[in-house]
Design a protein around this motif. Sequence first.
Motif, PDB file in Angstrom:
ATOM      1  N   ASN A 166      34.230 102.221   6.625  1.00 45.66           N
ATOM      2  CA  ASN A 166      34.435 101.999   5.485  1.00 45.66           C
ATOM      3  C   ASN A 166      33.118 101.175   5.081  1.00 45.66           C
ATOM      4  N   SER A 167      32.548 100.257   6.122  1.00 50.29           N
ATOM      5  CA  SER A 167      31.429  99.523   5.761  1.00 50.29           C
ATOM      6  C   SER A 167      30.082 100.169   5.566  1.00 50.29           C
ATOM      7  N   SER A 168      29.307  99.871   4.944  1.00 47.71           N
ATOM      8  CA  SER A 168      28.115 100.415   4.727  1.00 47.71           C
ATOM      9  C   SER A 168      26.780  99.531   4.737  1.00 47.71           C
ATOM     10  N   GLY A 169      25.664  99.933   5.170  1.00 49.83           N
ATOM     11  CA  GLY A 169      24.689  99.065   5.486  1.00 49.83           C
ATOM     12  C   GLY A 169      24.779  98.593   6.963  1.00 49.83           C
ATOM     13  N   PHE A 170      25.741  97.683   6.916  1.00 50.63           N
ATOM     14  CA  PHE A 170      26.032  97.160   8.618  1.00 50.63           C
ATOM     15  C   PHE A 170      27.551  96.500   8.426  1.00 50.63           C
ATOM     16  N   ILE A 171      27.992  96.023   9.303  1.00 50.80           N
ATOM     17  CA  ILE A 171      29.320  95.452   9.523  1.00 50.80           C
ATOM     18  C   ILE A 171      29.072  94.060   9.928  1.00 50.80           C
ATOM     19  N   TYR A 172      29.553  93.122   9.310  1.00 50.16           N
ATOM     20  CA  TYR A 172      29.604  91.672   9.798  1.00 50.16           C
ATOM     21  C   TYR A 172      30.507  91.110  10.470  1.00 50.16           C
ATOM     22  N   ALA A 173      30.019  90.870  11.640  1.00 50.74           N
ATOM     23  CA  ALA A 173      30.918  90.391  12.646  1.00 50.74           C
ATOM     24  C   ALA A 173      30.915  88.868  12.716  1.00 50.74           C
ATOM     25  N   VAL A 174      31.782  88.088  12.480  1.00 49.70           N
ATOM     26  CA  VAL A 174      32.018  86.718  12.431  1.00 49.70           C
ATOM     27  C   VAL A 174      32.298  86.339  13.845  1.00 49.70           C
ATOM     28  N   SER A 175      31.543  85.381  14.385  1.00 48.34           N
ATOM     29  CA  SER A 175      31.289  85.243  15.788  1.00 48.34           C
ATOM     30  C   SER A 175      32.548  84.421  16.250  1.00 48.34           C
ATOM     31  N   THR A 176      33.173  83.383  15.354  1.00 45.35           N
ATOM     32  CA  THR A 176      34.255  82.577  15.503  1.00 45.35           C
ATOM     33  C   THR A 176      35.025  82.272  14.585  1.00 45.35           C
ATOM     34  N   PRO A 177      36.471  82.298  14.745  1.00 46.85           N
ATOM     35  CA  PRO A 177      37.161  81.869  13.578  1.00 46.85           C
ATOM     36  C   PRO A 177      36.812  80.617  13.098  1.00 46.85           C
ATOM     37  N   GLY A 178      37.102  80.390  11.542  1.00 40.13           N
ATOM     38  CA  GLY A 178      36.547  79.230  10.833  1.00 40.13           C
ATOM     39  C   GLY A 178      35.690  79.406   9.717  1.00 40.13           C
ATOM     40  N   VAL A 179      35.128  78.342   9.404  1.00 38.05           N
ATOM     41  CA  VAL A 179      34.029  78.401   8.250  1.00 38.05           C
ATOM     42  C   VAL A 179      32.405  78.480   8.900  1.00 38.05           C
TER      43      VAL A 179
END
Length: 268
Positions: A166-179
């Motif tokens: 469902n993601s378009s353009g790209f997928i944003y992968a969060v490198s580490t939990p948190g802010v």
Amino acid sequence: MGRIDSAFKRLKSEGQQAFIPFLMAGDPNLEMTKELVLEAQRRGADIIELGIPYSTPLADGPTIQRAAKRSLKNKTNLTAIFSLVEELREETQIPILLMGYYNLIFSYGLENFVKEAERVGVDGVIIPDLPLGEDQELRAYSNNLDIVLLVATNTTDRRLKAAAQNSSGFIYAVSTPGVTGAREDLSLEIKKVIDKLREYTGTPIAVGFGISKPEHVKDVHSFADGAIVGSAIIKKIEENLALLPDSEEEFIAKVGELIGELSGRDKG
């Protein structure tokens, strides 16, 4: 084909990966944001992420929170950000995404938001607090606005597959939990998630959160299609606010130097 897709396809053909800086729209003001976008492109940026300031940004660390507060003091809102993008489109065709929280977009009106975003030349949106499965209405109004979804190291395989579809353009992968926030060491746990995503999709994957040094960018580029840097750039902006309003060119150059170091292919 949209500008984001075109950027990733071009980079792939050149054997390169995307460098994506994050800037808070309106920090320190909208005029400087415009100049910083153009400078970032000269310094090697391939795609630009513009933050929409919000008073209670749940996914953002203190550096970006302060940037949002500075922007809000300038009364930055979506209408002003759309005008900024419209002005930028007179000078650049670099892909531009807006990153913001759903309450702001909902308050603006979903149909109005999408219509105006597409009119002025916004290419995509990242909405951290809009869960997959609850975004159908936003998608229903979109003709060519990419909706970028986030995944993290604790995302289940089922959700990874759904995000891949469902993601378009790209997928944003969060490198580490948190802010969000610059970190001394970058966790590479997200690589396992990206390897799994590759089984489901050919959509580009960019990594963000905690990337703050040129070596971090290089590490991410070894296994992902793009690296996103926000807090380190915002911190550089913050450190040089005293240059304004008298030394705008020096201010832009100082921030631009960091962006060039991070991108590794300074065009300035």
